[in-house]
Design a protein around this motif. Sequence first.
Motif, PDB file in Angstrom:
ATOM      1  N   ILE A 105       1.027  -1.090  -0.058  1.00  0.00           N
ATOM      2  CA  ILE A 105      -0.081   0.088   0.076  1.00  0.00           C
ATOM      3  C   ILE A 105       0.823   1.199  -0.011  1.00  0.00           C
ATOM      4  N   GLY A 106       0.335   2.415  -0.459  1.00  0.00           N
ATOM      5  CA  GLY A 106       1.184   3.607  -0.556  1.00  0.00           C
ATOM      6  C   GLY A 106       1.074   4.296  -2.024  1.00  0.00           C
ATOM      7  N   ASP A 107       1.863   5.235  -2.123  1.00  0.00           N
ATOM      8  CA  ASP A 107       2.136   5.977  -3.288  1.00  0.00           C
ATOM      9  C   ASP A 107       3.203   5.362  -3.993  1.00  0.00           C
ATOM     10  N   SER A 108       3.074   4.513  -4.895  1.00  0.00           N
ATOM     11  CA  SER A 108       3.928   3.736  -5.617  1.00  0.00           C
ATOM     12  C   SER A 108       4.825   4.533  -6.520  1.00  0.00           C
ATOM     13  N   SER A 109       4.186   5.777  -7.050  1.00  0.00           N
ATOM     14  CA  SER A 109       4.667   6.487  -8.311  1.00  0.00           C
ATOM     15  C   SER A 109       5.750   7.247  -7.793  1.00  0.00           C
ATOM     16  N   LEU A 111       8.107   5.854  -5.936  1.00  0.00           N
ATOM     17  CA  LEU A 111       9.138   5.219  -5.568  1.00  0.00           C
ATOM     18  C   LEU A 111      10.292   4.858  -6.652  1.00  0.00           C
ATOM     19  N   PRO A 112      11.585   4.432  -6.510  1.00  0.00           N
ATOM     20  CA  PRO A 112      12.710   4.354  -7.832  1.00  0.00           C
ATOM     21  C   PRO A 112      11.979   3.165  -8.651  1.00  0.00           C
ATOM     22  N   LEU A 138       4.533   1.086   1.641  1.00  0.00           N
ATOM     23  CA  LEU A 138       5.769   1.857   0.930  1.00  0.00           C
ATOM     24  C   LEU A 138       5.455   3.334   0.540  1.00  0.00           C
ATOM     25  N   ASN A 139       6.146   4.193   0.725  1.00  0.00           N
ATOM     26  CA  ASN A 139       5.676   5.566   0.759  1.00  0.00           C
ATOM     27  C   ASN A 139       4.303   5.926   0.992  1.00  0.00           C
ATOM     28  N   TYR A 140       3.937   5.530   2.181  1.00  0.00           N
ATOM     29  CA  TYR A 140       2.402   5.468   2.797  1.00  0.00           C
ATOM     30  C   TYR A 140       2.155   6.212   3.824  1.00  0.00           C
ATOM     31  N   SER A 141       1.271   7.035   3.977  1.00  0.00           N
ATOM     32  CA  SER A 141       0.729   7.727   5.357  1.00  0.00           C
ATOM     33  C   SER A 141      -0.791   7.409   5.245  1.00  0.00           C
TER      34      SER A 141
END
Lengths: 152, 72
Positions: A105-109, A111-112, A138-141
């Motif tokens: 979950i999270g904004d994967s856009s 991420l590398p 990952l890159n989640y809030s």
Amino acid sequence: MSLVDQINRSKCPEHIAIIMDGNGRWAQQHGEVRLFGHSSGVEAVREVLKACVDLGVRYLTLYAFSTENWNRPKEEVDGLMNLMVETIANEVSELNDNNIRLRSIGDSSRLPVDCNIELNKAKEETKENDALDLILALNYSARWEITNATKK
Amino acid sequence: MCLNDLPDPELLIRTSGECRLSNFMLWQIAYSELYFTNKLWPDFKKEDLHEAIIDYQNRERRFGQVSEQLKS
């Protein structure tokens, strides 16, 4: 009676969520750089994953990287991302051996690219597994998630 | 939300002695039991997970009701 025998198996949580905090402090206590703490944290993830499968926990959500963690020193952020890519790539067979499905979950856009490649590959290769779902945040809030949900 | 097919977590664990939620799953943990331990994450072993689950199992989850309602 050992600890594990005190657990009522019929009343185990179906879903456990963990905020895995303290890697940096652990490294400091051992006179190492913060990144060493993060890679040592991977071992704890392996152990907890196995323990969850043994107990029949169905879902495990781990807070791996928050939307605020980008503000950490670049060296640590880069190191964390590399660790993520390596770990995900290396653990796929272990996940399959233990019948674990990887999700995120999270904004994967943000991420590398290589992180997304390995992540998507691992998700695809483990999607039939049904003992436990491992959900990486990952890159989640939560505020990102809730705001995002209202846009749909 | 992102994980519509999942049940909400019954148990949320945070290691390292910090007692914050840090923007994690705020919607889903509305009725989760919170467990904080001083163990730093790399030191967290399966026994620590077992302790957290035992602690969780000894709690009464009322979901806004009173004890007597749960017993009936």
